[in-house]
Design a protein around this motif. Structure first.
Motif, short mmCIF file in Angstrom:
data_model
loop_
_atom_site.label_atom_id
_atom_site.label_comp_id
_atom_site.label_asym_id
_atom_site.label_seq_id
_atom_site.Cartn_x
_atom_site.Cartn_y
_atom_site.Cartn_z
N PRO A 177 0.82 -1.21 0.00
CA PRO A 177 0.00 0.00 0.00
C PRO A 177 0.86 1.26 0.00
O PRO A 177 1.97 1.26 0.50
CB PRO A 177 -0.80 -0.10 1.29
CG PRO A 177 -0.17 -1.17 2.10
CD PRO A 177 0.67 -2.00 1.19
N THR A 178 0.29 2.30 -0.55
CA THR A 178 0.99 3.58 -0.62
C THR A 178 0.09 4.68 -0.08
O THR A 178 -1.10 4.49 0.11
CB THR A 178 1.37 3.91 -2.07
OG1 THR A 178 0.19 3.96 -2.86
CG2 THR A 178 2.33 2.89 -2.65
N GLY A 179 0.68 5.83 0.16
CA GLY A 179 -0.09 6.98 0.60
C GLY A 179 -0.75 6.77 1.95
O GLY A 179 -0.19 6.15 2.85
N ASP A 180 -1.97 7.29 2.08
CA ASP A 180 -2.70 7.20 3.35
C ASP A 180 -3.09 5.78 3.71
O ASP A 180 -3.24 5.45 4.88
CB ASP A 180 -3.95 8.09 3.30
CG ASP A 180 -3.60 9.57 3.33
OD1 ASP A 180 -2.51 9.90 3.84
OD2 ASP A 180 -4.42 10.37 2.86
N MET A 181 -3.29 4.93 2.71
CA MET A 181 -3.66 3.53 3.00
C MET A 181 -2.54 2.80 3.73
O MET A 181 -2.80 1.88 4.49
CB MET A 181 -4.02 2.79 1.71
CG MET A 181 -5.38 3.12 1.16
SD MET A 181 -6.72 2.73 2.31
CE MET A 181 -6.90 0.99 2.04
N ALA A 182 -1.30 3.20 3.51
CA ALA A 182 -0.17 2.54 4.16
C ALA A 182 -0.22 2.74 5.67
O ALA A 182 0.35 1.95 6.42
CB ALA A 182 1.13 3.06 3.60
N LYS A 183 -0.88 3.79 6.13
CA LYS A 183 -0.98 4.05 7.58
C LYS A 183 -1.95 3.11 8.27
O LYS A 183 -1.83 2.88 9.46
CB LYS A 183 -1.43 5.50 7.81
CG LYS A 183 -0.43 6.52 7.33
CD LYS A 183 -0.97 7.91 7.52
CE LYS A 183 -0.04 8.95 6.92
NZ LYS A 183 -0.60 10.29 6.98
N ILE A 184 -2.93 2.60 7.54
CA ILE A 184 -3.97 1.79 8.18
C ILE A 184 -4.09 0.37 7.63
O ILE A 184 -4.88 -0.41 8.14
CB ILE A 184 -5.35 2.48 8.05
CG1 ILE A 184 -5.73 2.67 6.59
CG2 ILE A 184 -5.37 3.79 8.81
CD1 ILE A 184 -7.16 3.09 6.39
N CYS A 185 -3.29 0.04 6.61
CA CYS A 185 -3.48 -1.24 5.95
C CYS A 185 -2.13 -1.90 5.64
O CYS A 185 -1.20 -1.25 5.17
CB CYS A 185 -4.26 -0.99 4.65
SG CYS A 185 -4.85 -2.49 3.88
N ASN A 186 -2.05 -3.22 5.89
CA ASN A 186 -0.85 -3.98 5.55
C ASN A 186 -0.88 -4.47 4.11
O ASN A 186 0.13 -4.49 3.43
CB ASN A 186 -0.69 -5.18 6.48
CG ASN A 186 -0.34 -4.78 7.89
OD1 ASN A 186 0.39 -3.83 8.11
ND2 ASN A 186 -0.89 -5.48 8.86
N VAL A 187 -2.07 -4.91 3.66
CA VAL A 187 -2.22 -5.48 2.32
C VAL A 187 -3.46 -4.89 1.66
O VAL A 187 -4.53 -4.85 2.29
CB VAL A 187 -2.36 -7.02 2.39
CG1 VAL A 187 -2.55 -7.62 1.01
CG2 VAL A 187 -1.15 -7.64 3.07
N VAL A 188 -3.32 -4.46 0.42
CA VAL A 188 -4.47 -3.96 -0.35
C VAL A 188 -4.74 -4.92 -1.51
O VAL A 188 -3.87 -5.71 -1.89
CB VAL A 188 -4.24 -2.54 -0.90
CG1 VAL A 188 -4.14 -1.53 0.22
CG2 VAL A 188 -3.02 -2.48 -1.78
N ALA A 189 -5.95 -4.86 -2.05
CA ALA A 189 -6.31 -5.69 -3.19
C ALA A 189 -5.49 -5.29 -4.41
O ALA A 189 -5.20 -4.11 -4.62
CB ALA A 189 -7.80 -5.56 -3.47
N LEU A 190 -5.12 -6.27 -5.21
CA LEU A 190 -4.31 -6.04 -6.40
C LEU A 190 -5.04 -5.09 -7.35
O LEU A 190 -6.17 -5.34 -7.75
CB LEU A 190 -4.02 -7.36 -7.10
CG LEU A 190 -3.06 -7.29 -8.29
CD1 LEU A 190 -1.70 -6.79 -7.84
CD2 LEU A 190 -2.91 -8.66 -8.92
N GLY A 191 -4.42 -3.98 -7.65
CA GLY A 191 -5.00 -3.01 -8.56
C GLY A 191 -6.03 -2.10 -7.92
O GLY A 191 -6.62 -1.25 -8.58
N ARG A 192 -6.30 -2.29 -6.63
CA ARG A 192 -7.30 -1.47 -5.94
C ARG A 192 -6.70 -0.93 -4.66
O ARG A 192 -6.67 -1.61 -3.63
CB ARG A 192 -8.53 -2.32 -5.57
CG ARG A 192 -9.32 -2.89 -6.71
CD ARG A 192 -10.27 -1.88 -7.32
NE ARG A 192 -11.08 -1.12 -6.42
CZ ARG A 192 -12.33 -1.40 -6.08
NH1 ARG A 192 -12.91 -2.47 -6.54
NH2 ARG A 192 -12.99 -0.60 -5.28
N GLU A 193 -6.21 0.27 -4.70
CA GLU A 193 -5.61 0.89 -3.52
C GLU A 193 -6.64 1.27 -2.47
O GLU A 193 -6.28 1.61 -1.35
CB GLU A 193 -4.81 2.14 -3.93
CG GLU A 193 -3.47 1.84 -4.53
CD GLU A 193 -2.45 1.34 -3.51
OE1 GLU A 193 -2.40 1.85 -2.39
OE2 GLU A 193 -1.71 0.42 -3.87
#
Length: 113
Positions: free
Chosen positions: A1-17
């Motif tokens: 994850p990048t940006g703000d999602m990196a603060k709250i998430c370890n893994v994001v869906a492929l192609g969906r931040e």
């Protein structure tokens, strides 16, 4: 994850931040309130153990796990904090980035200072 999602998430869906598959365990709002109350008790106190406790409380409240680990290692090297179950639990919680466990451990630790 990048940006703000990196603060709250370890893994994001492929192609969906915007889709979090594995959220981080952050301290709850209640934990942050308890930490805030504990910080209020340390206002103006400059004893080495208490200064280190303030840094640990702030790092756990803000989920700054690398800072938490660095402060614990420095405190252990200088024998500033007691070596007890709360210190060990806090160190482990910071290593695995577990907010609720870290909050409980840091609050238990500062009660004994």
């Amino acid at each position: 994850p990048t940006g703000d999602m990196a603060k709250i998430c370890n893994v994001v869906a492929l192609g969906r931040e915007d889709v979090c598959l594995d959220p981080k365990k952050l301290p709850s709002a209640y934990d942050r309130v308890l930490i805030g109350k504990a910080l209020d008790n340390f206002d103006g106190d400059t004893a080495p153990g208490r200064t280190k406790a303030v840094l640990l409380l702030e790092s756990v409240s803000n989920a700054e796990w690398s800072t938490c680990e660095q402060e614990l290692n420095a405190a252990e090297a200088g024998s500033i904090l007691p070596k007890n179950a709360a210190t060990k639990a806090l160190k482990k919680a910071c290593q695995i980035e577990d907010g609720p466990t870290a909050a409980k451990a840091v609050l238990e630790l500062v009660k004994k200072l």
